[in-house]
Design an enzyme around this catalytic site. Structure first.
Site, PDB file in Angstrom:
ATOM      1  N   LYS A  52       0.913  -1.197   0.026  1.00  0.00           N
ATOM      2  CA  LYS A  52       0.003   0.086   0.108  1.00  0.00           C
ATOM      3  C   LYS A  52       0.756   1.379  -0.003  1.00  0.00           C
ATOM      4  O   LYS A  52       0.887   2.257  -0.851  1.00  0.00           O
ATOM      5  CB  LYS A  52      -0.933   0.014   1.177  1.00  0.00           C
ATOM      6  CG  LYS A  52      -1.441   1.451   1.352  1.00  0.00           C
ATOM      7  CD  LYS A  52      -2.610   1.086   2.701  1.00  0.00           C
ATOM      8  CE  LYS A  52      -1.795   1.560   4.362  1.00  0.00           C
ATOM      9  NZ  LYS A  52      -1.482   3.023   4.500  1.00  0.00           N
ATOM     10  N   ASN A  53       1.966   1.362   1.003  1.00  0.00           N
ATOM     11  CA  ASN A  53       2.532   2.585   1.060  1.00  0.00           C
ATOM     12  C   ASN A  53       3.648   2.744   0.049  1.00  0.00           C
ATOM     13  O   ASN A  53       4.219   3.675   0.016  1.00  0.00           O
ATOM     14  CB  ASN A  53       3.240   2.625   2.569  1.00  0.00           C
ATOM     15  CG  ASN A  53       2.032   2.778   3.505  1.00  0.00           C
ATOM     16  OD1 ASN A  53       1.098   2.963   3.291  1.00  0.00           O
ATOM     17  ND2 ASN A  53       2.601   2.704   4.674  1.00  0.00           N
TER      18      ASN A  53
ATOM     19  N   ARG B 296      -4.994  10.524   4.636  1.00  0.00           N
ATOM     20  CA  ARG B 296      -4.055  11.655   4.942  1.00  0.00           C
ATOM     21  C   ARG B 296      -2.929  11.629   3.826  1.00  0.00           C
ATOM     22  O   ARG B 296      -2.308  12.677   3.425  1.00  0.00           O
ATOM     23  CB  ARG B 296      -3.416  11.764   6.022  1.00  0.00           C
ATOM     24  CG  ARG B 296      -3.972  10.950   7.220  1.00  0.00           C
ATOM     25  CD  ARG B 296      -2.979  10.991   8.403  1.00  0.00           C
ATOM     26  NE  ARG B 296      -1.613  11.794   8.354  1.00  0.00           N
ATOM     27  CZ  ARG B 296      -1.773  13.320   8.665  1.00  0.00           C
ATOM     28  NH1 ARG B 296      -2.540  13.792   9.387  1.00  0.00           N
ATOM     29  NH2 ARG B 296      -0.489  13.747   8.495  1.00  0.00           N
TER      30      ARG B 296
ATOM     31  N   CYS C  22      -4.988  12.418  13.156  1.00  0.00           N
ATOM     32  CA  CYS C  22      -5.625  11.218  12.950  1.00  0.00           C
ATOM     33  C   CYS C  22      -5.457  10.617  14.338  1.00  0.00           C
ATOM     34  O   CYS C  22      -4.764  10.783  15.219  1.00  0.00           O
ATOM     35  CB  CYS C  22      -5.226  10.443  11.863  1.00  0.00           C
ATOM     36  SG  CYS C  22      -3.589   9.537  12.148  1.00  0.00           S
TER      37      CYS C  22
ATOM     38  N   ARG D  30       0.363  14.189  13.561  1.00  0.00           N
ATOM     39  CA  ARG D  30       1.004  14.069  12.097  1.00  0.00           C
ATOM     40  C   ARG D  30       1.131  15.306  11.229  1.00  0.00           C
ATOM     41  O   ARG D  30       0.354  15.472  10.295  1.00  0.00           O
ATOM     42  CB  ARG D  30       0.423  13.023  11.338  1.00  0.00           C
ATOM     43  CG  ARG D  30       0.128  11.704  12.311  1.00  0.00           C
ATOM     44  CD  ARG D  30      -0.414  10.550  11.518  1.00  0.00           C
ATOM     45  NE  ARG D  30       0.298  10.299  10.353  1.00  0.00           N
ATOM     46  CZ  ARG D  30       0.032   9.270   9.666  1.00  0.00           C
ATOM     47  NH1 ARG D  30      -1.269   8.393   9.862  1.00  0.00           N
ATOM     48  NH2 ARG D  30       0.777   8.680   8.651  1.00  0.00           N
TER      49      ARG D  30
ATOM     50  N   ASP E  98       4.377   0.300  12.007  1.00  0.00           N
ATOM     51  CA  ASP E  98       3.151  -0.236  11.327  1.00  0.00           C
ATOM     52  C   ASP E  98       2.932  -1.768  11.928  1.00  0.00           C
ATOM     53  O   ASP E  98       2.080  -2.493  11.463  1.00  0.00           O
ATOM     54  CB  ASP E  98       3.262  -0.318   9.921  1.00  0.00           C
ATOM     55  CG  ASP E  98       3.009   0.889   9.507  1.00  0.00           C
ATOM     56  OD1 ASP E  98       2.413   1.790  10.424  1.00  0.00           O
ATOM     57  OD2 ASP E  98       3.301   1.508   8.369  1.00  0.00           O
TER      58      ASP E  98
ATOM     59  N   ILE F  11       7.684   6.538  17.282  1.00  0.00           N
ATOM     60  CA  ILE F  11       7.163   7.363  16.048  1.00  0.00           C
ATOM     61  C   ILE F  11       5.992   8.080  16.191  1.00  0.00           C
ATOM     62  O   ILE F  11       5.776   9.436  15.870  1.00  0.00           O
ATOM     63  CB  ILE F  11       6.915   6.255  14.868  1.00  0.00           C
ATOM     64  CG1 ILE F  11       8.365   5.434  14.696  1.00  0.00           C
ATOM     65  CG2 ILE F  11       6.621   7.370  13.593  1.00  0.00           C
ATOM     66  CD1 ILE F  11       9.531   6.194  14.191  1.00  0.00           C
TER      67      ILE F  11
ATOM     68  N   ARG G 238      -8.910  -0.527   4.214  1.00  0.00           N
ATOM     69  CA  ARG G 238      -7.787   0.547   3.706  1.00  0.00           C
ATOM     70  C   ARG G 238      -6.704   0.029   3.389  1.00  0.00           C
ATOM     71  O   ARG G 238      -5.809   0.543   2.603  1.00  0.00           O
ATOM     72  CB  ARG G 238      -7.828   1.833   4.691  1.00  0.00           C
ATOM     73  CG  ARG G 238      -9.182   2.474   4.896  1.00  0.00           C
ATOM     74  CD  ARG G 238      -8.533   3.624   5.870  1.00  0.00           C
ATOM     75  NE  ARG G 238      -7.220   4.590   5.459  1.00  0.00           N
ATOM     76  CZ  ARG G 238      -6.864   5.325   5.954  1.00  0.00           C
ATOM     77  NH1 ARG G 238      -7.351   5.868   7.182  1.00  0.00           N
ATOM     78  NH2 ARG G 238      -5.815   6.049   5.437  1.00  0.00           N
TER      79      ARG G 238
HETATM   80  N1  EPU Z   1       6.664  14.409  11.294  1.00  0.00           N
HETATM   81  C1  EPU Z   1       6.711  15.777  11.625  1.00  0.00           C
HETATM   82  N2  EPU Z   1       6.743  16.661  10.415  1.00  0.00           N
HETATM   83  C2  EPU Z   1       6.520  16.207   9.086  1.00  0.00           C
HETATM   84  C3  EPU Z   1       6.423  14.769   8.869  1.00  0.00           C
HETATM   85  C4  EPU Z   1       6.451  14.012   9.963  1.00  0.00           C
HETATM   86  O1  EPU Z   1       6.769  16.080  12.537  1.00  0.00           O
HETATM   87  O2  EPU Z   1       6.369  17.262   8.315  1.00  0.00           O
HETATM   88  C5  EPU Z   1       6.571  13.414  12.356  1.00  0.00           C
HETATM   89  C6  EPU Z   1       5.224  12.599  12.500  1.00  0.00           C
HETATM   90  O3  EPU Z   1       4.352  13.003  13.254  1.00  0.00           O
HETATM   91  C7  EPU Z   1       5.934  11.237  13.046  1.00  0.00           C
HETATM   92  C8  EPU Z   1       7.255  11.224  12.334  1.00  0.00           C
HETATM   93  O4  EPU Z   1       7.455  12.335  11.947  1.00  0.00           O
HETATM   94  O5  EPU Z   1       6.042  11.304  14.362  1.00  0.00           O
HETATM   95  C9  EPU Z   1       7.160  10.172  11.229  1.00  0.00           C
HETATM   96  O6  EPU Z   1       6.209  10.437  10.453  1.00  0.00           O
HETATM   97  P1  EPU Z   1       6.150  10.113   8.753  1.00  0.00           P
HETATM   98  O7  EPU Z   1       6.070  11.530   8.183  1.00  0.00           O
HETATM   99  O8  EPU Z   1       7.555   9.463   8.573  1.00  0.00           O
HETATM  100  O9  EPU Z   1       4.983   9.343   8.455  1.00  0.00           O
HETATM  101  P2  EPU Z   1       4.025   9.390   7.274  1.00  0.00           P
HETATM  102  O10 EPU Z   1       4.844   9.665   6.138  1.00  0.00           O
HETATM  103  O11 EPU Z   1       2.835  10.335   7.534  1.00  0.00           O
HETATM  104  C10 EPU Z   1       4.219   7.101   6.585  1.00  0.00           C
HETATM  105  C11 EPU Z   1       3.337   5.657   6.398  1.00  0.00           C
HETATM  106  C12 EPU Z   1       2.702   5.256   7.789  1.00  0.00           C
HETATM  107  C13 EPU Z   1       3.693   4.861   8.648  1.00  0.00           C
HETATM  108  C14 EPU Z   1       4.603   5.973   8.799  1.00  0.00           C
HETATM  109  C15 EPU Z   1       6.187   5.723   9.719  1.00  0.00           C
HETATM  110  C16 EPU Z   1       2.291   6.228   4.160  1.00  0.00           C
HETATM  111  C17 EPU Z   1       1.380   6.700   3.385  1.00  0.00           C
HETATM  112  N3  EPU Z   1       2.300   5.767   5.646  1.00  0.00           N
HETATM  113  O12 EPU Z   1       3.479   7.744   7.082  1.00  0.00           O
HETATM  114  O13 EPU Z   1       1.851   3.961   7.472  1.00  0.00           O
HETATM  115  O14 EPU Z   1       3.217   4.411   9.943  1.00  0.00           O
HETATM  116  O15 EPU Z   1       5.244   6.260   7.441  1.00  0.00           O
HETATM  117  O16 EPU Z   1       6.659   4.597   9.147  1.00  0.00           O
HETATM  118  O17 EPU Z   1       3.637   5.648   3.853  1.00  0.00           O
HETATM  119  C18 EPU Z   1       0.123   2.782   7.693  1.00  0.00           C
HETATM  120  O18 EPU Z   1       0.323   2.087   6.937  1.00  0.00           O
HETATM  121  O19 EPU Z   1      -0.897   2.264   8.710  1.00  0.00           O
HETATM  122  C19 EPU Z   1       0.682   3.993   8.208  1.00  0.00           C
HETATM  123  C20 EPU Z   1       0.278   4.799   9.279  1.00  0.00           C
END
Ligand code: EPU
Length: 419
Positions: free
Chosen positions: A22-23, A93, A117, A122, A305, A327, A397
């Site tokens: 998915k990701n 998101r 969320c 996030r 995850d 995280i 999802r």
């Molecule tokens: N963060 C910030 N600022 C930003 C971006 C992130 O502070 O601008 C923080 C977040 O709040 C969090 C940390 O950085 O504490 C890491 O978040 P990240 O941005 O890496 O998460 P994401 O990109 O929103 C993806 C996956 C998630 C997975 C996370 C961590 C996708 C579409 N989503 O989310 O997947 O948990 O990386 O590995 O790739 C899931 O599939 O169930 C899922 C939630």
């Protein structure tokens, strides 16, 4: 609303195939905004999040069709809009993944700002900061990110946190920017590497993906390509744990163990056998589960995850285990539900302290996010009696036909649409 009903206690045995990630699919689909021509993507999972990204992309003018083998055809040659509306972004998101490619290609993007969320606030400040460094002007108005540019240029970007979708957004934007972009403290997840591979196949010039420094030399134009999405490492891990909690023996096809070292190490430490076989991986659960301590970390550390799922295994282990979530600040929503099934778990700040019990007992439970729902299904498989998991839309999802796959392994599981 659909429920999943499980009569636990069956040992899961047999063979199952993992779907595409998915990701990895979500950013790769977003990358179709960057290229001229029709892309062909294989191994795309049939998930509600994939449907949502398709809606977001169609709204922007991407033409989407299906090939004979179920492959997806995405053509972003003529973009027709620049807005990702609230009604779509609020359901997923990851819709934010269109921001980078859209501003690079169309020089304008209006994207609903994703809210918090169930698992945390996030923020996406690092996505925006990086794009501003590349010459985007960004304003927040009425809940929307309004971004415009006269042309993006390469920049040196240091990410305070190695954000996954942030790295992907910036990599896509930089692919068409003028000059070189260097992203430091970049996310190293396999999904980032898969996206970089697609961008390079489109004619991009990206090196270092998979390490913490990614260099992107912008090119004038990208051209559509073909690609097979990598297997979903979280789905594969979930099946391994299904074998662990039912003392089963499952052969998992389309499983890339190289992407799963942290998970595999912990499962072996917990007493499971995880064996590399010619056409997949075999996961064998042991009668005696050993307690292990786990800390979620960015890749190659233990993935957040998989945290909810491995917690279920630990509820049945001998002794105490500590699972620390580093995280997301609110990713223990499953704990209260697991306690309803007889688990002994205490939360102290960002750690869950789990004292193994002899067995879980089935109960009606519900979850507020995808991976938490998966953990409740796993708990239901291990529990004595009936477990009803509600709010199944979370599962839909991100897990393709989970109940069908588990039923094929011998689980007594069904979807109940009436309740
Ligand atoms: N963060 C910030 N600022 C930003 C971006 C992130 O502070 O601008 C923080 C977040 O709040 C969090 C940390 O950085 O504490 C890491 O978040 P990240 O941005 O890496 O998460 P994401 O990109 O929103 C993806 C996956 C998630 C997975 C996370 C961590 C996708 C579409 N989503 O989310 O997947 O948990 O990386 O590995 O790739 C899931 O599939 O169930 C899922 C939630």
């Amino acid at each position: 609303m659909d429920k999943i009903v499980i009569h636990g206690g069956e040992r899961l045995v047999g063979e199952v195939a993992v779907s595409g990630s998915k990701n990895a699919t979500l950013p790769i689909f977003a990358s179709s905004l960057l290229a001229e021509g029709e892309n062909r993507f294989y191994g795309v999972p049939d998930l509600n999040d994939v449907k949502t990204i398709c809606e977001v992309l169609k709204n922007l003018g991407v033409k989407i069709g299906r090939g004979q083998g179920g492959d997806y055809l995405l053509d972003g040659t003529e973009l027709a809009g620049h807005e990702a509306p609230y009604k779509l972004v609020k359901t997923m998101r990851a819709s934010i993944l269109v921001l980078g490619p859209l501003i690079a290609r169309a020089r304008r993007a209006v994207i609903s700002l994703p809210g918090g969320c169930a698992i945390g606030a996030r923020p996406i400040n690092l996505h925006m900061k990086g794009l501003e460094k590349m010459g985007a002007e960004i304003q927040l108005r009425h809940g929307y990110i309004e971004a415009k540019t006269r042309g993006l240029r390469g920049a040196d970007i240091y990410l305070d946190i190695s954000t996954v979708t942030g790295t992907e957004n910036l990599m896509m934007a930089a692919a068409l920017a003028k000059g070189e972009t260097v992203i430091e403290n970049a996310a190293t997840e396999p999904e980032v590497v898969d996206l970089a591979e697609v961008l390079n196949k489109m004619g991009g010039n990206i090196s270092g993906a998979g390490s913490s420094i990614i260099r992107i030399k912008g090119v004038k134009q990208l051209t559509a390509t073909e690609h097979t999405i990598i297997p979903d490492r979280i789905e594969a891990g979930t099946f391994m744990i299904a074998a662990g909690v039912t003392k089963g023996n499952i052969h998992i096809r389309n499983c890339k163990l190289d992407h799963m070292e942290a998970v595999v190490n912990k499962l072996r430490e917990a007493g499971m056998e995880i064996l590399r076989e010619d056409d997949g991986t075999r996961a064998i659960g042991n009668k005696r589960i050993k307690s292990v301590d786990i800390k979620t970390l960015p890749y190659p550390g233990f993935p957040t995850d998989m945290q909810a799922q491995i917690m279920v295994l630990m509820t049945l282990a001998r002794g105490l285990s500590v699972i620390s979530e580093t995280i997301f600040e609110n990713r223990f929503v499953h704990v209260g539900e697991l306690r309803r099934m007889g688990a002994n778990i205490k939360i102290e700040r960002s750690s869950a302290i789990i004292k193994g019990v002899k067995g879980l007992s089935g109960a009606p439970v519900m979850a507020t996010d995808l991976r938490a729902s998966a953990s409740l299904v796993l708990a239901g498989l291990a529990a004595e009696g009936e477990t009803e998991v509600s709010r199944v839309y979370h599962l839909d999802r991100g897990y393709e036909k989970l109940e069908e796959k588990l039923a094929s392994l011998g689980a007594h599981i069904r979807r109940d649409p009436r309740k």
